[in-house]
Design a protein around this motif. Sequence first.
Motif, short mmCIF file in Angstrom:
data_model
loop_
_atom_site.label_atom_id
_atom_site.label_comp_id
_atom_site.label_asym_id
_atom_site.label_seq_id
_atom_site.Cartn_x
_atom_site.Cartn_y
_atom_site.Cartn_z
N ALA A 7 0.83 -1.04 0.09
CA ALA A 7 -0.08 -0.11 0.12
C ALA A 7 1.01 1.15 0.10
O ALA A 7 0.94 2.12 0.89
N PRO A 8 1.83 1.62 -1.22
CA PRO A 8 2.81 2.47 -1.20
C PRO A 8 1.88 3.74 -1.37
O PRO A 8 0.72 3.88 -1.87
N ASP A 9 2.67 5.19 -1.25
CA ASP A 9 2.04 6.29 -1.61
C ASP A 9 1.97 6.26 -3.00
O ASP A 9 0.93 6.99 -3.32
N LEU A 10 2.54 5.83 -4.02
CA LEU A 10 2.53 5.48 -5.46
C LEU A 10 2.42 4.25 -6.07
O LEU A 10 3.83 3.47 -5.52
N TYR A 11 1.42 3.93 -6.62
CA TYR A 11 1.69 2.18 -7.11
C TYR A 11 1.64 2.66 -8.80
O TYR A 11 0.51 3.01 -9.14
N ILE A 12 2.75 2.25 -9.66
CA ILE A 12 2.76 2.20 -10.98
C ILE A 12 2.57 0.75 -11.56
O ILE A 12 3.59 0.01 -11.25
N LYS B 271 -2.12 4.66 -2.33
CA LYS B 271 -2.76 5.97 -2.22
C LYS B 271 -3.12 6.48 -3.50
O LYS B 271 -4.11 7.02 -3.53
N THR B 272 -2.14 6.43 -4.47
CA THR B 272 -2.07 6.84 -5.80
C THR B 272 -1.94 5.57 -6.70
O THR B 272 -0.59 4.99 -6.74
N ILE B 273 -2.75 5.24 -7.63
CA ILE B 273 -2.46 4.19 -8.56
C ILE B 273 -2.55 4.89 -9.97
O ILE B 273 -3.38 5.41 -10.41
N VAL B 274 -1.15 4.50 -10.82
CA VAL B 274 -0.83 4.81 -11.96
C VAL B 274 -1.03 3.61 -12.83
O VAL B 274 -0.22 2.60 -12.52
N ALA B 275 -1.83 3.38 -13.84
CA ALA B 275 -1.96 2.19 -14.83
C ALA B 275 -1.18 2.78 -16.28
O ALA B 275 -1.79 3.60 -16.97
N ILE C 121 -7.35 -2.69 -14.95
CA ILE C 121 -6.71 -2.07 -14.07
C ILE C 121 -7.24 -0.59 -13.96
O ILE C 121 -7.17 0.12 -12.95
N PHE C 122 -7.75 -0.30 -15.03
CA PHE C 122 -7.92 1.29 -15.24
C PHE C 122 -9.25 1.52 -14.32
O PHE C 122 -9.53 2.70 -14.03
N GLN C 123 -10.03 0.58 -13.77
CA GLN C 123 -11.15 0.76 -13.09
C GLN C 123 -10.88 1.28 -11.42
O GLN C 123 -11.65 1.69 -10.92
N VAL C 124 -9.48 0.89 -11.17
CA VAL C 124 -9.15 1.20 -9.86
C VAL C 124 -8.01 2.05 -9.85
O VAL C 124 -7.69 2.70 -8.98
N SER C 125 -7.47 2.34 -11.12
CA SER C 125 -6.37 3.54 -10.90
C SER C 125 -6.87 4.87 -11.04
O SER C 125 -8.16 5.28 -11.41
N ASP C 126 -6.10 5.77 -10.37
CA ASP C 126 -6.43 7.33 -10.16
C ASP C 126 -5.96 7.87 -11.70
O ASP C 126 -6.44 8.96 -12.03
N ILE C 127 -4.81 7.48 -12.07
CA ILE C 127 -4.30 8.09 -13.29
C ILE C 127 -4.09 6.88 -14.35
O ILE C 127 -3.32 5.84 -14.14
N GLY C 128 -4.48 7.00 -15.55
CA GLY C 128 -4.52 6.09 -16.60
C GLY C 128 -3.75 6.48 -17.75
O GLY C 128 -4.22 7.68 -18.56
#
Length: 306
Positions: A244-249, A267-271, A280-287
């Motif tokens: 559960a990092p601050d940023l997951y790519i 906290k923030t998910i980038v796909a 994966i885009f359904q849970v990502s904050d930035i796609g």
Amino acid sequence: SSGINAEWPLRPGVTAATKLGGSVHAIVAGDSCVEAGNNTAKIPGIEKVFVAESPALKGQIAESVVQVLLDIQSKNNYTHILANGTVFGKNILPRMGAKLDVAPISDIIGVESDSTFVRTIYAGNAIQTVESSDPVKLITVRGTAFEASPADGGSAATENVSSDINNDKSEYIEAKLSKSDRPELASANIVISGGRGLKNGENFEMLYELADKMGAAVGASRAAVDAGYVPSDLQVGQTGKMVAPDLYIAVGISGAIQHLAGMKDSKTIVAINKDAEAPIFQVSDIGLVDDLFKAVPEMIAGIEQQ
């Protein structure tokens, strides 16, 4: 009172234990663990640390460690015994449960009371509240669900314990550990994971280069691990590590439900995926819908220009 079966780092487990009320003790067991015991004593919230050091505990084999835990339990009568929900905790507590004839409660994400706990089921798609009537509650704690206690500021008493360990069932041979200068996957602030879309292990070098420039850890989907691209200790997901990092790519990862279970608390998910319909885009904050073999080198170049 609660006993925590110590594994470094154990600070999220301490947070969970303090929610139960009563005093919190920790147990550190191994063949060379005095320093770990001293570090554990500095964690606020812990009142006492038992240090069990013996050559028989090398490798922390369940058959040996449980003998120590049973000995300490018989003298202290703990109402709750907790361990981290990692391979270590999952190895120890089931055997402890069999010895005490109680049912372990696995991977909790919340504490409602001293007998009621919250955990996830169906790969994180449903939340289950369970109540235990067992006299001793054995619990594994999902580390990403609890804020870690501070690393210092406490001053717990330490006590050396010795147990008559008689284990003729198993023997520690060796541990083959991968060494890396990158942050440890489970505790990193930034994680970059690759999936089947990378096509082979050589292409993971792109992710390693990006990770080194960002100070990130590298993870992988089960599909990438099963395909032999990377070793299994990089696997993130229901059958891998929970992060559960601050940023997951997520790079080239479709977003199977088993993978999402291990990272969706980030906290923030980038796909990054060329398939716009990837789950994966359904849970990502930035796609970013793009070819990863174009996008990742551009990210590396952009960082180098800063």
